[in-house]
Scaffold this motif. Structure first.
Motif, PDB file in Angstrom:
ATOM      1  N   VAL A 146      -6.341  32.134 -70.947  1.00  0.00           N
ATOM      2  CA  VAL A 146      -6.917  31.188 -69.993  1.00  0.00           C
ATOM      3  C   VAL A 146      -5.851  30.174 -69.560  1.00  0.00           C
ATOM      4  CG1 VAL A 146      -8.595  29.308 -69.723  1.00  0.00           C
ATOM      5  CG2 VAL A 146      -9.284  31.477 -70.762  1.00  0.00           C
ATOM      6  N   GLY A 147      -5.082  29.687 -70.513  1.00  0.00           N
ATOM      7  CA  GLY A 147      -4.007  28.749 -70.183  1.00  0.00           C
ATOM      8  C   GLY A 147      -2.948  29.376 -69.301  1.00  0.00           C
ATOM      9  N   TYR A 148      -2.597  30.636 -69.577  1.00  0.00           N
ATOM     10  CA  TYR A 148      -1.630  31.343 -68.736  1.00  0.00           C
ATOM     11  C   TYR A 148      -2.172  31.483 -67.314  1.00  0.00           C
ATOM     12  CZ  TYR A 148       1.456  34.945 -66.937  1.00  0.00           C
ATOM     13  OH  TYR A 148       2.339  35.645 -66.170  1.00  0.00           O
ATOM     14  N   ARG A 149      -3.451  31.823 -67.210  1.00  0.00           N
ATOM     15  CA  ARG A 149      -4.059  32.013 -65.893  1.00  0.00           C
ATOM     16  C   ARG A 149      -4.062  30.693 -65.099  1.00  0.00           C
ATOM     17  NH1 ARG A 149      -5.116  32.614 -61.317  1.00  0.00           N
ATOM     18  NH2 ARG A 149      -7.028  33.395 -60.443  1.00  0.00           N
ATOM     19  N   ARG A 150      -4.406  29.618 -65.769  1.00  0.00           N
ATOM     20  CA  ARG A 150      -4.424  28.315 -65.088  1.00  0.00           C
ATOM     21  C   ARG A 150      -3.021  27.880 -64.682  1.00  0.00           C
ATOM     22  NH1 ARG A 150      -8.827  24.860 -68.588  1.00  0.00           N
ATOM     23  NH2 ARG A 150     -10.629  26.054 -67.855  1.00  0.00           N
TER      24      ARG A 150
END
Length: 91
Positions: A84-88
């Motif tokens: 999720v952090g990578y996507r954001r």
């Protein structure tokens, strides 16, 4: 702030590739970790109890075993948070 483009062998990596591969790996990790935990719990709680590594251990040894393996249950959620952090960060 410019987003740095990851490269592999001089070629750019598509933005979705790490998310897709990470998501598949994360789903498999959920499946493996929680199926093992479920089987262990089912064996330990059945009547009569099935074989578990805790058989014949003292209560203190059983607690050490549980504390040693408890972080295994958090690993899939940690990988999900990382994805999720990578996507954001790449949006």
């Amino acid at each position: 702030m410019p987003v740095l483009q990851e490269r592999l062998g001089g070629r750019p990596i598509p933005r979705r590739l790490p998310l897709v591969l990470g998501g598949v790996g994360d789903a498999l990790l959920y499946l493996v970790v929680y199926s093992v935990a479920f089987r262990f719990a089912r064996a330990a709680l059945s009547d009569p109890p099935g074989w578990t590594p805790a058989q014949g251990m003292s209560p203190g040894q059983t607690w050490v075993l549980a504390l040693a393996y408890a972080p295994m249950l958090l690993w899939p959620a940690a990988l999900t948070a990382a994805l999720v952090g990578y996507r954001r960060g790449r949006a």
